[in-house]
Design a protein around this motif. Structure first.
Motif, PDB file in Angstrom:
ATOM      1  N   ASP A 293       0.826  -1.214   0.000  1.00 28.21           N
ATOM      2  CA  ASP A 293       0.000   0.000   0.000  1.00 28.21           C
ATOM      3  C   ASP A 293       0.857   1.260   0.000  1.00 28.21           C
ATOM      4  OD1 ASP A 293      -2.275  -1.521  -0.017  1.00 28.21           O
ATOM      5  OD2 ASP A 293      -2.611  -1.403   2.160  1.00 28.21           O
ATOM      6  N   SER A 294       1.908   1.275   0.815  1.00 33.78           N
ATOM      7  CA  SER A 294       2.759   2.465   0.867  1.00 33.78           C
ATOM      8  C   SER A 294       3.520   2.655  -0.436  1.00 33.78           C
ATOM      9  CB  SER A 294       3.733   2.371   2.047  1.00 33.78           C
ATOM     10  OG  SER A 294       4.590   1.238   1.901  1.00 33.78           O
ATOM     11  N   VAL A 295       3.906   1.546  -1.083  1.00 34.58           N
ATOM     12  CA  VAL A 295       4.583   1.648  -2.374  1.00 34.58           C
ATOM     13  C   VAL A 295       3.644   2.241  -3.418  1.00 34.58           C
ATOM     14  CG1 VAL A 295       5.598   0.345  -4.276  1.00 34.58           C
ATOM     15  CG2 VAL A 295       6.202  -0.222  -1.926  1.00 34.58           C
ATOM     16  N   ALA A 296       2.414   1.783  -3.447  1.00 37.53           N
ATOM     17  CA  ALA A 296       1.448   2.308  -4.421  1.00 37.53           C
ATOM     18  C   ALA A 296       1.183   3.792  -4.188  1.00 37.53           C
ATOM     19  CB  ALA A 296       0.145   1.511  -4.329  1.00 37.53           C
ATOM     20  N   ALA A 297       1.052   4.170  -2.906  1.00 37.84           N
ATOM     21  CA  ALA A 297       0.793   5.581  -2.585  1.00 37.84           C
ATOM     22  C   ALA A 297       1.987   6.457  -2.978  1.00 37.84           C
ATOM     23  CB  ALA A 297       0.494   5.735  -1.098  1.00 37.84           C
ATOM     24  N   LEU A 298       3.212   5.975  -2.683  1.00 33.48           N
ATOM     25  CA  LEU A 298       4.401   6.757  -3.018  1.00 33.48           C
ATOM     26  C   LEU A 298       4.568   6.869  -4.539  1.00 33.48           C
ATOM     27  CD1 LEU A 298       6.948   8.241  -2.140  1.00 33.48           C
ATOM     28  CD2 LEU A 298       8.131   6.030  -2.033  1.00 33.48           C
ATOM     29  N   SER A 299       4.300   5.799  -5.272  1.00 35.93           N
ATOM     30  CA  SER A 299       4.413   5.838  -6.725  1.00 35.93           C
ATOM     31  C   SER A 299       3.442   6.857  -7.317  1.00 35.93           C
ATOM     32  CB  SER A 299       4.140   4.458  -7.320  1.00 35.93           C
ATOM     33  OG  SER A 299       5.072   3.507  -6.859  1.00 35.93           O
ATOM     34  N   ALA A 300       2.207   6.836  -6.838  1.00 33.67           N
ATOM     35  CA  ALA A 300       1.212   7.785  -7.347  1.00 33.67           C
ATOM     36  C   ALA A 300       1.601   9.217  -7.005  1.00 33.67           C
ATOM     37  CB  ALA A 300      -0.160   7.451  -6.760  1.00 33.67           C
ATOM     38  N   GLU A 301       2.120   9.408  -5.776  1.00 35.96           N
ATOM     39  CA  GLU A 301       2.517  10.761  -5.375  1.00 35.96           C
ATOM     40  C   GLU A 301       3.680  11.276  -6.228  1.00 35.96           C
ATOM     41  OE1 GLU A 301       4.080  13.229  -1.432  1.00 35.96           O
ATOM     42  OE2 GLU A 301       3.988  11.040  -1.415  1.00 35.96           O
ATOM     43  N   LEU A 302       4.673  10.416  -6.451  1.00 36.67           N
ATOM     44  CA  LEU A 302       5.805  10.827  -7.275  1.00 36.67           C
ATOM     45  C   LEU A 302       5.359  11.182  -8.689  1.00 36.67           C
ATOM     46  CD1 LEU A 302       8.644   8.314  -6.303  1.00 36.67           C
ATOM     47  CD2 LEU A 302       8.634  10.775  -5.931  1.00 36.67           C
ATOM     48  N   ARG A 303       4.546  10.321  -9.264  1.00 32.20           N
ATOM     49  CA  ARG A 303       4.089  10.561 -10.635  1.00 32.20           C
ATOM     50  C   ARG A 303       3.333  11.886 -10.721  1.00 32.20           C
ATOM     51  NH1 ARG A 303       1.074   6.609 -10.870  1.00 32.20           N
ATOM     52  NH2 ARG A 303       2.572   5.047 -11.615  1.00 32.20           N
ATOM     53  N   ASP A 304       2.444  12.116  -9.764  1.00 34.07           N
ATOM     54  CA  ASP A 304       1.630  13.335  -9.811  1.00 34.07           C
ATOM     55  C   ASP A 304       2.476  14.581  -9.578  1.00 34.07           C
ATOM     56  OD1 ASP A 304      -0.550  11.746 -10.266  1.00 34.07           O
ATOM     57  OD2 ASP A 304      -1.257  11.767  -8.186  1.00 34.07           O
ATOM     58  N   ARG A 305       3.351  14.537  -8.577  1.00 32.41           N
ATOM     59  CA  ARG A 305       4.114  15.738  -8.231  1.00 32.41           C
ATOM     60  C   ARG A 305       5.149  16.080  -9.308  1.00 32.41           C
ATOM     61  NH1 ARG A 305       5.544  16.072  -1.878  1.00 32.41           N
ATOM     62  NH2 ARG A 305       6.235  18.112  -2.644  1.00 32.41           N
ATOM     63  N   ILE A 306       5.761  15.070  -9.912  1.00 30.62           N
ATOM     64  CA  ILE A 306       6.726  15.351 -10.985  1.00 30.62           C
ATOM     65  C   ILE A 306       6.005  15.867 -12.227  1.00 30.62           C
ATOM     66  CG2 ILE A 306       8.401  14.306 -12.564  1.00 30.62           C
ATOM     67  CD1 ILE A 306       9.172  12.399 -10.298  1.00 30.62           C
ATOM     68  N   THR A 307       4.843  15.278 -12.529  1.00 31.63           N
ATOM     69  CA  THR A 307       4.099  15.703 -13.716  1.00 31.63           C
ATOM     70  C   THR A 307       3.614  17.142 -13.579  1.00 31.63           C
ATOM     71  OG1 THR A 307       3.380  13.425 -14.116  1.00 31.63           O
ATOM     72  CG2 THR A 307       2.130  15.170 -15.193  1.00 31.63           C
ATOM     73  N   LEU A 308       3.195  17.538 -12.381  1.00 30.95           N
ATOM     74  CA  LEU A 308       2.663  18.886 -12.171  1.00 30.95           C
ATOM     75  C   LEU A 308       3.756  19.941 -12.075  1.00 30.95           C
ATOM     76  CD1 LEU A 308      -0.165  18.137  -9.577  1.00 30.95           C
ATOM     77  CD2 LEU A 308      -0.433  18.692 -12.004  1.00 30.95           C
ATOM     78  N   ARG A 309       4.969  19.524 -11.775  1.00 26.37           N
ATOM     79  CA  ARG A 309       6.049  20.493 -11.591  1.00 26.37           C
ATOM     80  C   ARG A 309       6.612  20.945 -12.933  1.00 26.37           C
ATOM     81  NH1 ARG A 309       9.831  22.161  -7.775  1.00 26.37           N
ATOM     82  NH2 ARG A 309      11.912  22.621  -8.627  1.00 26.37           N
TER      83      ARG A 309
END
Length: 404
Positions: A293-309
């Motif tokens: 669960d933590s891996v999935a949450a971290l992956s989604a967060e990384l993808r979203d934050r890098i894409t938005l930056r």
């Protein structure tokens, strides 16, 4: 030359069209700071402006029609280099051939001479950090060489042209070319300064996203320190479109973007993460073993934050990255080859470069998974990885791999 409102209007229109060169030069240099595509685009722009000048002529004296078609070609030779100048000359010459008439031969010759005079000016001013007012006036003087193309006309027509048109064109060149060249020179100097700034930022890349050999050593040190005694989770960030980035922006811009990405990851990743890269479009993140669960949450967060930056780069527009994130968990730190296979990266450059060496490694995941808890085994694994790093270093050197 009588200064009538019509003449002033025609001259103002010509200047307005020529000002597109300065604006376009700055915008294109900022949007495409690399060297692969910018010259072609700029050559097309300068050639198009030369064609536009053919359609905004001036008639200072009844029966005498002149234009400033050769000015963009002189400036192309002075500021764009040989490749872009040839493109601009081909465009302008093709348009002049389409117009036809008795003057097409001297017209095409004048275009060739104009571009060549700009290249000659570049050669004569080589080595100068900044080219001043005297050099700009010299460029205007060289531009007058294109008037020699009238030798291709019949004798009486050539004399008439030199008597009637040359006294109008020479002052126009002296008035128009130096300020335009000065503005382009300022853009050139600014672009050179931005390139140096990108290079300075790129020098930080190895400390922020270590290359393969340094990454292997960092992992060995972390393993000895016991950071991954309960296993390791690896996230692979693939950054698609590297070829497009290199073609549009060049290597220094790409390295600067990667350095900013490394700094961004260091700020948002949890403590204890080790980051590095195997290729310039593949970033690896090593974490103490995480729950699914933590891996999935971290992956989604990384993808979203890098894409938005938006990653700011000196001298160019901000860049967006859209990563693909893959994850795997292991009992011990995996070899790079098995990791590339598990993350679905074997079709990339990594597999072609290093798979042979690691496929024959005795330290496979099946073997190490049964010995994950033994300290002695970890020390041997650490030694193996240091040797592995040395092998990476040697192979990279042999193949000329760029690890800046």
């Amino acid at each position: 030359m009588p200064v009538t409102p019509d003449v002033l209007f025609s001259f103002a229109v010509s200047i307005a069209v020529l000002s597109i060169l300065v604006l376009g030069y700055g915008v294109i240099r900022r949007a495409l700071p690399g060297t692969s595509l910018a010259p072609q685009v700029l050559g097309g722009l300068f050639g198009a402006v030369a064609v536009a000048q053919m359609h905004v002529p001036m008639e200072p004296i009844p029966g005498i029609i002149v234009d400033l078609r050769t000015v963009p070609l002189v400036l192309a030779g002075a500021f764009l280099g040989l490749r872009a100048t040839v493109i601009a000359m081909i465009i302008a010459a093709t348009a002049r051939l389409g117009i036809g008439g008795i003057g097409w031969v001297p017209g095409v010759l004048a275009i060739m001479i104009a571009g060549t005079s700009g290249l000659l000016w570049t050669y004569l001013t080589r080595g100068r950090t900044r080219r001043g007012a005297r050099a700009m006036l010299g460029l205007a003087g060289l531009a007058c060489l294109q008037l020699s193309a009238v030798v291709m006309l019949p004798g009486h027509m050539a004399l008439w042209y030199l008597k009637m048109a040359a006294p109008i064109l020479v002052p126009c060149y002296v008035l128009v070319i130096p300020p335009l060249a000065w503005a382009l020179e300022r853009h050139r100097l600014r672009s050179a300064g931005d390139a140096r700034a990108r290079g300075a930022k790129a020098m930080e890349l190895n400390s922020l996203l270590p290359p393969p050999e340094a990454l292997a050593r960092s992992l060995a040190a972390a393993e000895v320190a016991g950071h991954y005694r309960r296993g390791v989770t690896v996230l692979g960030l693939r950054l698609p479109g590297r070829g497009l980035r290199l073609g549009l922006w060049g290597g220094t811009a790409e390295f600067s973007i990667l350095a900013d990405l490394g700094r961004f990851l260091m700020d948002i990743l949890p403590e204890g993460a080790t980051i590095g890269r195997l290729e310039n479009d593949l970033v690896l993140i090593y974490l103490p073993r995480q729950t699914p669960d933590s891996v999935a949450a971290l992956s989604a967060e990384l993808r979203d934050r890098i894409t938005l930056r938006r990653f700011a780069v000196p001298g160019m527009m901000a860049v967006r990255l859209i990563p693909r994130v893959s994850t795997c968990s292991y009992a011990t730190i995996p070899t790079f080859s098995s990791l590339s296979s598990d993350l679905g990266l074997t079709s990339g450059l990594l597999g072609a470069r290093w798979a042979e060496r690691w496929q024959t490694s005795p330290d496979s995941d099946e073997d190490t998974s049964h010995r994950a808890g033994a300290t002695t085994t970890r020390l041997f694994q650490t030694a193996d990885r240091l040797l592995e790093a040395c092998e990476v270093d040697r192979r990279l050197s042999d193949r000329g791999y760029d690890t800046i």
